[in-house]
Design a protein around this motif. Sequence first.
Motif, PDB file in Angstrom:
ATOM      1  N   GLU A 170       0.729  -1.125   0.155  1.00 38.56           N
ATOM      2  CA  GLU A 170      -0.188   0.050   0.008  1.00 38.56           C
ATOM      3  C   GLU A 170       0.841   1.143   0.151  1.00 38.56           C
ATOM      4  O   GLU A 170       0.488   2.342  -0.426  1.00 38.56           O
ATOM      5  CB  GLU A 170      -0.619   0.158   1.441  1.00 38.56           C
ATOM      6  CG  GLU A 170      -2.176  -0.873   1.001  1.00 38.56           C
ATOM      7  CD  GLU A 170      -2.886  -0.640  -0.217  1.00 38.56           C
ATOM      8  OE1 GLU A 170      -3.352   0.502  -0.107  1.00 38.56           O
ATOM      9  OE2 GLU A 170      -3.206  -1.537  -0.829  1.00 38.56           O
ATOM     10  N   LEU A 171       2.143   1.048   0.394  1.00 43.63           N
ATOM     11  CA  LEU A 171       3.102   2.366   0.432  1.00 43.63           C
ATOM     12  C   LEU A 171       4.552   1.686  -0.159  1.00 43.63           C
ATOM     13  O   LEU A 171       4.790   0.910  -0.111  1.00 43.63           O
ATOM     14  CB  LEU A 171       3.230   2.681   1.922  1.00 43.63           C
ATOM     15  CG  LEU A 171       4.388   3.753   2.006  1.00 43.63           C
ATOM     16  CD1 LEU A 171       3.861   5.081   1.596  1.00 43.63           C
ATOM     17  CD2 LEU A 171       4.715   3.948   3.676  1.00 43.63           C
ATOM     18  N   LEU A 172       4.767   2.651  -1.083  1.00 42.60           N
ATOM     19  CA  LEU A 172       6.280   2.536  -1.601  1.00 42.60           C
ATOM     20  C   LEU A 172       7.385   3.644  -1.233  1.00 42.60           C
ATOM     21  O   LEU A 172       6.832   4.926  -1.448  1.00 42.60           O
ATOM     22  CB  LEU A 172       6.096   2.711  -3.199  1.00 42.60           C
ATOM     23  CG  LEU A 172       7.493   2.539  -3.939  1.00 42.60           C
ATOM     24  CD1 LEU A 172       7.989   1.169  -3.984  1.00 42.60           C
ATOM     25  CD2 LEU A 172       7.225   2.946  -5.462  1.00 42.60           C
ATOM     26  N   VAL A 173       8.163   3.227  -0.316  1.00 42.88           N
ATOM     27  CA  VAL A 173       9.204   4.271  -0.092  1.00 42.88           C
ATOM     28  C   VAL A 173      10.342   4.201  -1.075  1.00 42.88           C
ATOM     29  O   VAL A 173      10.923   3.241  -0.807  1.00 42.88           O
ATOM     30  CB  VAL A 173       9.676   4.038   1.374  1.00 42.88           C
ATOM     31  CG1 VAL A 173      10.593   4.993   1.951  1.00 42.88           C
ATOM     32  CG2 VAL A 173       8.362   4.128   2.404  1.00 42.88           C
ATOM     33  N   VAL A 174      10.570   5.302  -1.695  1.00 45.37           N
ATOM     34  CA  VAL A 174      11.740   5.397  -2.611  1.00 45.37           C
ATOM     35  C   VAL A 174      12.829   6.053  -2.093  1.00 45.37           C
ATOM     36  O   VAL A 174      12.788   7.420  -1.693  1.00 45.37           O
ATOM     37  CB  VAL A 174      11.222   6.044  -3.999  1.00 45.37           C
ATOM     38  CG1 VAL A 174      12.368   6.073  -4.852  1.00 45.37           C
ATOM     39  CG2 VAL A 174      10.056   5.409  -4.427  1.00 45.37           C
ATOM     40  N   VAL A 175      14.146   5.431  -1.911  1.00 45.58           N
ATOM     41  CA  VAL A 175      15.145   5.985  -1.316  1.00 45.58           C
ATOM     42  C   VAL A 175      16.294   6.400  -2.224  1.00 45.58           C
ATOM     43  O   VAL A 175      16.825   5.271  -2.542  1.00 45.58           O
ATOM     44  CB  VAL A 175      15.578   5.057  -0.006  1.00 45.58           C
ATOM     45  CG1 VAL A 175      16.789   5.887   0.690  1.00 45.58           C
ATOM     46  CG2 VAL A 175      14.450   4.873   0.898  1.00 45.58           C
ATOM     47  N   GLY A 176      16.576   7.426  -2.569  1.00 46.02           N
ATOM     48  CA  GLY A 176      17.798   7.764  -3.516  1.00 46.02           C
ATOM     49  C   GLY A 176      17.820   7.408  -4.946  1.00 46.02           C
ATOM     50  O   GLY A 176      18.536   7.018  -5.708  1.00 46.02           O
ATOM     51  N   TYR A 177      16.675   7.180  -5.375  1.00 44.17           N
ATOM     52  CA  TYR A 177      16.382   6.708  -6.804  1.00 44.17           C
ATOM     53  C   TYR A 177      16.054   7.762  -7.730  1.00 44.17           C
ATOM     54  O   TYR A 177      15.253   8.718  -7.220  1.00 44.17           O
ATOM     55  CB  TYR A 177      15.350   5.687  -6.926  1.00 44.17           C
ATOM     56  CG  TYR A 177      15.055   5.202  -8.449  1.00 44.17           C
ATOM     57  CD1 TYR A 177      15.853   4.840  -9.268  1.00 44.17           C
ATOM     58  CD2 TYR A 177      13.568   5.129  -8.657  1.00 44.17           C
ATOM     59  CE1 TYR A 177      15.435   4.284 -10.257  1.00 44.17           C
ATOM     60  CE2 TYR A 177      13.250   4.858 -10.076  1.00 44.17           C
ATOM     61  CZ  TYR A 177      14.240   4.629 -10.906  1.00 44.17           C
ATOM     62  OH  TYR A 177      13.670   4.002 -12.075  1.00 44.17           O
ATOM     63  N   SER A 178      16.795   7.797  -8.805  1.00 38.12           N
ATOM     64  CA  SER A 178      16.702   9.162  -9.793  1.00 38.12           C
ATOM     65  C   SER A 178      15.460   8.926 -10.949  1.00 38.12           C
ATOM     66  O   SER A 178      15.424   9.855 -11.796  1.00 38.12           O
ATOM     67  CB  SER A 178      18.004   9.316 -10.400  1.00 38.12           C
ATOM     68  OG  SER A 178      18.450   8.304 -11.291  1.00 38.12           O
ATOM     69  N   PHE A 179      14.806   7.874 -10.705  1.00 35.44           N
ATOM     70  CA  PHE A 179      13.657   7.801 -11.710  1.00 35.44           C
ATOM     71  C   PHE A 179      14.252   7.893 -13.040  1.00 35.44           C
ATOM     72  O   PHE A 179      13.965   8.645 -13.773  1.00 35.44           O
ATOM     73  CB  PHE A 179      12.373   8.596 -11.408  1.00 35.44           C
ATOM     74  CG  PHE A 179      12.006   8.605 -10.060  1.00 35.44           C
ATOM     75  CD1 PHE A 179      10.449   7.726 -10.227  1.00 35.44           C
ATOM     76  CD2 PHE A 179      12.222   9.143  -9.037  1.00 35.44           C
ATOM     77  CE1 PHE A 179      10.112   7.462  -8.905  1.00 35.44           C
ATOM     78  CE2 PHE A 179      11.588   9.015  -7.787  1.00 35.44           C
ATOM     79  CZ  PHE A 179      10.518   8.064  -7.872  1.00 35.44           C
ATOM     80  N   ARG A 180      15.371   6.898 -13.547  1.00 37.46           N
ATOM     81  CA  ARG A 180      15.844   6.946 -14.919  1.00 37.46           C
ATOM     82  C   ARG A 180      15.485   5.619 -15.440  1.00 37.46           C
ATOM     83  O   ARG A 180      16.005   5.308 -16.468  1.00 37.46           O
ATOM     84  CB  ARG A 180      17.200   7.279 -14.814  1.00 37.46           C
ATOM     85  CG  ARG A 180      17.542   8.698 -14.597  1.00 37.46           C
ATOM     86  CD  ARG A 180      18.927   9.116 -14.324  1.00 37.46           C
ATOM     87  NE  ARG A 180      20.074   8.341 -15.099  1.00 37.46           N
ATOM     88  CZ  ARG A 180      20.510   8.886 -16.262  1.00 37.46           C
ATOM     89  NH1 ARG A 180      20.132  10.136 -16.479  1.00 37.46           N
ATOM     90  NH2 ARG A 180      21.299   8.479 -17.171  1.00 37.46           N
ATOM     91  N   ASP A 181      15.069   4.630 -14.910  1.00 34.62           N
ATOM     92  CA  ASP A 181      14.939   3.220 -15.430  1.00 34.62           C
ATOM     93  C   ASP A 181      13.813   2.773 -15.945  1.00 34.62           C
ATOM     94  O   ASP A 181      12.650   2.993 -14.937  1.00 34.62           O
ATOM     95  CB  ASP A 181      15.253   2.110 -14.460  1.00 34.62           C
ATOM     96  CG  ASP A 181      16.737   2.144 -14.050  1.00 34.62           C
ATOM     97  OD1 ASP A 181      17.827   2.615 -14.846  1.00 34.62           O
ATOM     98  OD2 ASP A 181      17.230   1.822 -12.904  1.00 34.62           O
ATOM     99  N   GLN A 182      13.157   2.904 -17.090  1.00 32.93           N
ATOM    100  CA  GLN A 182      11.960   2.822 -17.549  1.00 32.93           C
ATOM    101  C   GLN A 182      11.067   1.560 -17.090  1.00 32.93           C
ATOM    102  O   GLN A 182       9.945   1.827 -16.745  1.00 32.93           O
ATOM    103  CB  GLN A 182      12.091   2.944 -19.306  1.00 32.93           C
ATOM    104  CG  GLN A 182      12.752   4.141 -19.770  1.00 32.93           C
ATOM    105  CD  GLN A 182      12.700   3.881 -21.215  1.00 32.93           C
ATOM    106  OE1 GLN A 182      12.245   2.935 -21.855  1.00 32.93           O
ATOM    107  NE2 GLN A 182      13.121   5.025 -21.919  1.00 32.93           N
TER     108      GLN A 182
END
Length: 378
Positions: A284-296
Motif C-alpha cells: 500500500e506504500l512505496l518508499v523510494v530512497v535515493g532513486y533518480s527515476f531513470r529506469d523505464q
Amino acid sequence: MGRRCHAGIVQTNLDEAREWVGRASGRALFLLGAGASKPALPVSAELTEIVLASIDEATLNFAAESRVPELWRDIRPVLASMGSNIEDLYQAVETLTYQDSDPTRFWVKGFMEFPTYGGNTAELARDAQWILDMVQGHTLGALDTAQADAPLGHFEPLLRAAKTGIVTLNYDQLIERAGEKFGVEVSTGAELWDGGFQWQFGTAAVHLLKMHGSMTWRGSRSINHESGNLVPAVGFYETSGLNEAAPNRLLTPTVIFGSGSKTTPFSAFPALTRQFHDWLERSELLVVVGYSFRDQHVDAAIRRWASLSPSRRIVVIDPYPRRHIRQDEDTLGGLLWAMDAEYRTPDADAPSVAATLGKNRMIFLTGGVESLLPALVA
C-alpha cells in the motif's frame, strides 16, 4: 512544520510520512537507488572521476602491440565531456561494439574515425569490449573498496521494520553487511533460483531483491561444467565479495550495467522483475530512497501500481536537492503532479491532478539518507 513550495520542490512534514509508514502496517515496500548508498559510496561525478583515472592507469600496463590504450586515449576526451553518469559513459562505449549493425548508420554519415583500425570495425568492436569490461570492473571495484568502511547504522531500523521487502537497484552489499553487523538474517534468494520465471527467498527475516544483479552473483552451471560442455544457466553461486571466485572458478559478476533499457530476457532478470511486480501488488506504500527515476521498467511499474488504487501512496527520500521538477520531464515530475494535491509546476500555478480530488498521495523529502531513513522507519 507545515508544507512549503520552494524552488519547485515540495517539502513535507516528516511526521506525516511516518504516519503513512505506520498506517501501511507492514505493507510498505522499500526501493533503494544509488542515493541510498550515499555518502558511503561514490556516486555520480565522484565515481566517474575514480573510474576514468583507474582506466588511465590500467591502460599503461597493456602489451605494446595492443591498440586498446590508443583507443582509450581517443575516446576519453569525448567520455569526459559527456557528464557524470558512469552508466551513460558505458552505453556510449558500447555503441562502438555494434556499429556494423546499428540502424543509425543508414541515416548518419561520418561515425568517429579511428585511423589505427583502418576501417576494421570487428577489431574496433573487440577492443571497445575490453574498455567496456574495464568500465564495469573498475566501477564495481571502486564501490567494493568504499563499502569496506561504510557506515551501516542507518540501515538497522530499515532491517527491523515491518515491510513487504527491500528492492535495491544497486550492486553493492551494504544491506547484506548491515544484516551481518546487526544480527538480522538477509536472503537475496540468489542460490534458490532454479532458472525459471519465479523468484523465492529463504526463511530469513529480511528479503532483499537485487533487481539489477549483484557484484557477488556468479552463474552456477553455465560454464566450466565438470562434463566440459555448456549447459543452460540454472542458478547462481553467491560469493562473499567482489573478488571471490565461485566453486566453478567464475569471477564475472551477474549485473545489468549501462544506462538505457535494463530489461532483458536473459538470466534471472525476468524472475526478478516479476517478483518486484508481485511485491508492488501486495503493498500500500512505496518508499523510494535515493532513486533518480531513470529506469523505464521500474518507472512504468510504479506508475501502473499507483494508478490502480487510490489508496496507494509514495514517499520519496532524495539526498539531492532538485531545483526543478517538471511535470513533463520525468517520472517523478509526473507522479508529483498526479499524486500531490499541493504540487505546482515550477513555471505555472496549474494545480495538480490530485488537487482536483482533494487527496494527497505523495510526500517528497529532501535530505540525507543517514538521517531521514531512520527517522522515517524507527
